[in-house]
Design a protein around this motif. Structure first.
Motif, PDB file in Angstrom:
ATOM      1  N   ALA A 280     -20.874 -13.137 -21.772  1.00  0.00           N
ATOM      2  CA  ALA A 280     -21.485 -14.236 -21.018  1.00  0.00           C
ATOM      3  C   ALA A 280     -21.266 -14.047 -19.520  1.00  0.00           C
ATOM      4  N   LEU A 281     -22.356 -14.030 -18.775  1.00  0.00           N
ATOM      5  CA  LEU A 281     -22.270 -13.831 -17.330  1.00  0.00           C
ATOM      6  C   LEU A 281     -21.680 -15.025 -16.600  1.00  0.00           C
ATOM      7  N   ASN A 282     -21.844 -16.224 -17.168  1.00  0.00           N
ATOM      8  CA  ASN A 282     -21.321 -17.393 -16.473  1.00  0.00           C
ATOM      9  C   ASN A 282     -19.827 -17.580 -16.696  1.00  0.00           C
ATOM     10  N   THR A 283     -19.200 -16.674 -17.450  1.00  0.00           N
ATOM     11  CA  THR A 283     -17.745 -16.602 -17.556  1.00  0.00           C
ATOM     12  C   THR A 283     -17.346 -15.140 -17.418  1.00  0.00           C
ATOM     13  N   THR A 284     -17.540 -14.603 -16.235  1.00  0.00           N
ATOM     14  CA  THR A 284     -17.283 -13.191 -15.974  1.00  0.00           C
ATOM     15  C   THR A 284     -15.833 -12.964 -15.560  1.00  0.00           C
ATOM     16  N   LEU A 285     -15.198 -11.977 -16.159  1.00  0.00           N
ATOM     17  CA  LEU A 285     -13.913 -11.486 -15.699  1.00  0.00           C
ATOM     18  C   LEU A 285     -14.174 -10.371 -14.702  1.00  0.00           C
ATOM     19  N   MET A 286     -13.534 -10.449 -13.523  1.00  0.00           N
ATOM     20  CA  MET A 286     -13.707  -9.397 -12.531  1.00  0.00           C
ATOM     21  C   MET A 286     -12.370  -8.745 -12.228  1.00  0.00           C
ATOM     22  N   LEU A 287     -12.387  -7.418 -12.100  1.00  0.00           N
ATOM     23  CA  LEU A 287     -11.206  -6.642 -11.720  1.00  0.00           C
ATOM     24  C   LEU A 287     -11.555  -5.805 -10.504  1.00  0.00           C
ATOM     25  N   GLY A 288     -10.536  -5.505  -9.688  1.00  0.00           N
ATOM     26  CA  GLY A 288     -10.808  -4.711  -8.510  1.00  0.00           C
ATOM     27  C   GLY A 288      -9.662  -3.809  -8.102  1.00  0.00           C
ATOM     28  N   ALA A 289     -10.027  -2.724  -7.423  1.00  0.00           N
ATOM     29  CA  ALA A 289      -9.086  -1.801  -6.790  1.00  0.00           C
ATOM     30  C   ALA A 289      -9.836  -1.167  -5.627  1.00  0.00           C
ATOM     31  N   HIS A 290      -9.102  -0.712  -4.613  1.00  0.00           N
ATOM     32  CA  HIS A 290      -9.823  -0.135  -3.464  1.00  0.00           C
ATOM     33  C   HIS A 290      -9.832   1.375  -3.501  1.00  0.00           C
ATOM     34  N   THR A 291     -10.921   1.936  -3.024  1.00  0.00           N
ATOM     35  CA  THR A 291     -11.202   3.367  -3.155  1.00  0.00           C
ATOM     36  C   THR A 291     -10.907   4.161  -1.896  1.00  0.00           C
ATOM     37  N   ASP A 292     -10.560   3.498  -0.808  1.00  0.00           N
ATOM     38  CA  ASP A 292     -10.345   4.180   0.467  1.00  0.00           C
ATOM     39  C   ASP A 292      -8.866   4.395   0.732  1.00  0.00           C
ATOM     40  N   SER A 293      -8.564   5.377   1.577  1.00  0.00           N
ATOM     41  CA  SER A 293      -7.203   5.635   2.036  1.00  0.00           C
ATOM     42  C   SER A 293      -7.138   5.392   3.542  1.00  0.00           C
ATOM     43  N   VAL A 294      -5.955   5.472   4.099  1.00  0.00           N
ATOM     44  CA  VAL A 294      -5.808   5.502   5.546  1.00  0.00           C
ATOM     45  C   VAL A 294      -6.110   6.918   6.029  1.00  0.00           C
ATOM     46  N   ALA A 295      -6.190   7.088   7.343  1.00  0.00           N
ATOM     47  CA  ALA A 295      -6.495   8.400   7.903  1.00  0.00           C
ATOM     48  C   ALA A 295      -5.351   9.392   7.704  1.00  0.00           C
ATOM     49  N   ALA A 296      -4.128   8.883   7.558  1.00  0.00           N
ATOM     50  CA  ALA A 296      -2.955   9.752   7.549  1.00  0.00           C
ATOM     51  C   ALA A 296      -2.748  10.515   6.252  1.00  0.00           C
ATOM     52  N   GLY A 297      -3.420  10.129   5.176  1.00  0.00           N
ATOM     53  CA  GLY A 297      -3.172  10.815   3.917  1.00  0.00           C
ATOM     54  C   GLY A 297      -4.227  10.528   2.876  1.00  0.00           C
ATOM     55  N   PRO A 298      -4.100  11.145   1.680  1.00  0.00           N
ATOM     56  CA  PRO A 298      -5.142  11.066   0.656  1.00  0.00           C
ATOM     57  C   PRO A 298      -5.135   9.781  -0.160  1.00  0.00           C
ATOM     58  N   GLY A 299      -4.056   8.996  -0.093  1.00  0.00           N
ATOM     59  CA  GLY A 299      -4.039   7.701  -0.758  1.00  0.00           C
ATOM     60  C   GLY A 299      -4.112   7.756  -2.273  1.00  0.00           C
ATOM     61  N   ILE A 300      -3.282   8.571  -2.902  1.00  0.00           N
ATOM     62  CA  ILE A 300      -3.393   8.727  -4.355  1.00  0.00           C
ATOM     63  C   ILE A 300      -2.653   7.611  -5.097  1.00  0.00           C
ATOM     64  N   ASN A 301      -1.576   7.090  -4.550  1.00  0.00           N
ATOM     65  CA  ASN A 301      -1.019   5.846  -5.093  1.00  0.00           C
ATOM     66  C   ASN A 301      -1.720   4.652  -4.474  1.00  0.00           C
ATOM     67  N   ASP A 302      -1.992   4.710  -3.181  1.00  0.00           N
ATOM     68  CA  ASP A 302      -2.604   3.605  -2.447  1.00  0.00           C
ATOM     69  C   ASP A 302      -4.031   3.963  -2.033  1.00  0.00           C
ATOM     70  N   ASP A 303      -5.032   3.622  -2.823  1.00  0.00           N
ATOM     71  CA  ASP A 303      -4.920   2.973  -4.103  1.00  0.00           C
ATOM     72  C   ASP A 303      -5.656   3.801  -5.143  1.00  0.00           C
ATOM     73  N   GLY A 304      -5.462   5.129  -5.078  1.00  0.00           N
ATOM     74  CA  GLY A 304      -6.026   5.939  -6.143  1.00  0.00           C
ATOM     75  C   GLY A 304      -5.509   5.531  -7.507  1.00  0.00           C
ATOM     76  N   SER A 305      -4.264   5.073  -7.569  1.00  0.00           N
ATOM     77  CA  SER A 305      -3.696   4.665  -8.857  1.00  0.00           C
ATOM     78  C   SER A 305      -4.436   3.469  -9.428  1.00  0.00           C
ATOM     79  N   GLY A 306      -4.699   2.453  -8.611  1.00  0.00           N
ATOM     80  CA  GLY A 306      -5.457   1.300  -9.086  1.00  0.00           C
ATOM     81  C   GLY A 306      -6.881   1.673  -9.436  1.00  0.00           C
ATOM     82  N   THR A 307      -7.495   2.536  -8.612  1.00  0.00           N
ATOM     83  CA  THR A 307      -8.867   2.982  -8.865  1.00  0.00           C
ATOM     84  C   THR A 307      -8.979   3.682 -10.216  1.00  0.00           C
ATOM     85  N   ILE A 308      -8.098   4.637 -10.454  1.00  0.00           N
ATOM     86  CA  ILE A 308      -8.153   5.386 -11.720  1.00  0.00           C
ATOM     87  C   ILE A 308      -7.709   4.499 -12.879  1.00  0.00           C
ATOM     88  N   GLY A 309      -6.767   3.604 -12.636  1.00  0.00           N
ATOM     89  CA  GLY A 309      -6.337   2.693 -13.692  1.00  0.00           C
ATOM     90  C   GLY A 309      -7.461   1.828 -14.217  1.00  0.00           C
TER      91      GLY A 309
END
Length: 525
Positions: A280-309
């Motif tokens: 049912a669309l009128n009772t939607t469960l939504m989940l989220g994680a962010h796909t971007d990193s900071v400039a200083a590194g690849p961001g595999i825990n922050d937030d590659g872990s949430g993205t892949i999870g």
């Protein structure tokens, strides 16, 4: 209705071990795709099942959890690292090559699930700090420092002048700052406010020193801001700052030179949205994680872990039928101030907002010196609650960790990740978190193991945030927690208060000002 660009053609699936070189064309996400405008889900009650879901079994929590396994999580994480390392910047900064490859990979993985999801790209544009070169000299000696995103550029020299208190009021900045360099303690307000106030007081530059052990960097926040322009701004450790303050108080004069060249660009980027074609669309469960990193590194825990999870849960959920629609939001621009999630929520109609029954956020779930933290939905630990229903979500995750034989703790529900726009619009929310730059306490070391007195993730926002530094056990535990939460709420929302109850569950959360950023990085708190 969302203003989105709907993907109109299928994209071949990537293998889990794909590298960014295989998708080098991802820099221009428009190339080779057909798009149509419009949001394909429509508002209304009832289900919208189709042949992809009709004959599937109803989602089962134990089975869905059992499908989440370490090799797949690590393979997905390695894929993201490969994307980052296939470009000179070696990161997945919003709108850059590594990030665009990530977006294209997510779309391909979700589109390969036999039509279980409607997959959409939602574009937006924003200013991005793409990096900076910098040097600091104090009394002529080359001095170690950190740099703040969105710092002003320049080659400036002046006498160090100590700012009163923590520099959160314009009156803290003395008149002697004109033409000189401000020395400011971290704490109580945003880094950007300190830099802007320094500039408004006539300072040529600013040094902000830490109020806890260790060096300091972060972000000033996306400009402009009403207090004024940013001056060249660098960060010092607590020891460096305290030594300088004591020396100046004793009558010694110190001169500083800041040489900063910051690269700030306007980029177009995309959120990825995937909504199940049953439930049912009128009772939607939504989940989220962010796909971007900071400039200083690849961001595999922050937030590659949430993205892949959440991606792994989305892939295995496709084996099942659900009663409530499930939508996965893969957000861009979190590191620049929750830009993607805010853009999505701001684009929703009142009816679209009302359709989202709950939002679950997963940002950093594999920290090497981990804690098992749950957002404090009921406000009992930090006196800052979520909308009604958030306390019940917190209780669910507490029960999950108990059932897994694990300890848990609370983390502040203060709006420093992508759940912020959802709770500000009255949507109950929750999620889990394994820690960022905060120092693990002795009590936490007794609860979770690891090392007291060290950060929960020493690689936070740095080049060391790679696959090698993920804690696999924490990763699997929290990813299975995602699966458990999806199975529960995709089946029923009976445990939450009635739909439409917007009051927050305890005092302290109503009407609070949105804070830029997340997990302590974007503010000085």
């Amino acid at each position: 209705m969302l203003d989105v660009m709907k993907l109109a053609v299928a994209i071949g699936a990537f293998a889990a071990s794909a590298t960014a070189s295989a998708v080098a064309g991802a820099v221009d996400l428009r190339g080779g795709y057909g798009y149509g405008y419009g949001y394909g889900h429509g508002h209304g009650g009832g289900g919208h099942g189709n042949k992809t879901c009709k004959h599937k079994p109803l989602v089962n929590s134990k089975a869905l959890q059992a499908s989440i396994r370490a090799p797949a999580l690590l393979n997905g994480s390695q894929t993201l690292l490969n994307f980052a390392y296939s470009y000179p910047d070696r990161n997945r900064l919003m709108g850059g090559g590594g990030h665009n490859a990530t977006v294209k990979y997510l779309v391909s993985q979700l589109e390969a699930l036999d039509g279980y999801y409607t997959v959409e790209l939602q574009p937006f544009s924003a200013v991005v700090h793409a990096g900076a070169t910098f040097s600091l000299f104090i009394d002529g000696a080359n001095t170690s420092a950190g740099v703040f995103d969105y710092t002003g550029s320049g080659d400036v020299t002046g006498t160090l002048v100590v700012v009163a208190n923590q520099g959160c009021e314009l009156t803290d900045y003395p008149s002697t700052l004109s033409g000189n360099i401000a020395l400011i303690q971290r704490g109580a307000c945003e880094f950007g406010l300190k830099s802007a106030y320094a500039g408004a007081s006539g300072a040529k530059g600013a040094l902000i020193y830490n109020n806890i052990p260790g060096g300091l960097d972060g972000t000033l926040g996306v400009p402009p801001r009403p207090e004024g322009d940013y001056v060249p701004t660098l960060g010092l450790s607590q020891d460096q700052g305290a030594e300088l303050v004591a020396s100046i108080a004793a009558g010694t004069t110190h001169n500083a030179t800041l040489i900063v060249d910051a690269q700030v660009e306007n980029r177009t980027t995309h959120n990825v949205l995937a909504t199940s074609n049953c439930g049912a669309l009128n009772t939607t469960l939504m989940l989220g994680a962010h796909t971007d990193s900071v400039a200083a590194g690849p961001g595999i825990n922050d937030d590659g872990s949430g993205t892949i999870g959440i991606l792994e849960v989305a892939k295995h959920l496709a084996k099942y039928r659900v009663n409530n629609a499930v939508r996965f939001g893969f957000w861009s621009g979190e590191e620049e101030g929750d830009l993607g999630s805010n853009h999505y929520v701001d684009s929703l109609s009142p009816a679209g907002l009302a359709d989202i029954r709950a939002y679950l956020n997963f940002d950093m779930i594999a920290s090497p010196n981990f804690i098992h933290a749950i957002y404090d939905g009921d406000g009992s630990s930090f006196n800052e609650s979520g909308p009604a229903g958030s306390g019940e979500i917190e209780k669910f995750f507490e029960e999950y960790f108990v059932s897994a034989g694990e300890n848990f703790t609370a983390t502040a529900f203060d709006g420093r990740s992508d759940y912020a726009p959802f709770i500000e619009n009255g949507i109950p929310a929750g999620g889990t978190f394994t820690g960022a730059e905060q120092i693990k306490t002795a009590e936490e070391a007794l609860q979770f193991g690891g090392t007291a007195g060290e950060p929960t993730d020493a690689n936070y926002h740095g080049p060391g945030d790679t696959v090698d530094n993920l804690d696999v056990g924490a990763f699997v535990l929290h990813a299975k927690g995602i699966a458990a939460s999806v199975a529960k709420y995709a089946t029923s929302f009976e445990s939450l208060p009635p739909k439409g109850l917007k009051k927050r569950s305890v005092a302290g959360g109503v009407g609070r000002k949105r804070r830029a950023g997340k997990k302590g990085r974007k503010t000085a708190i």
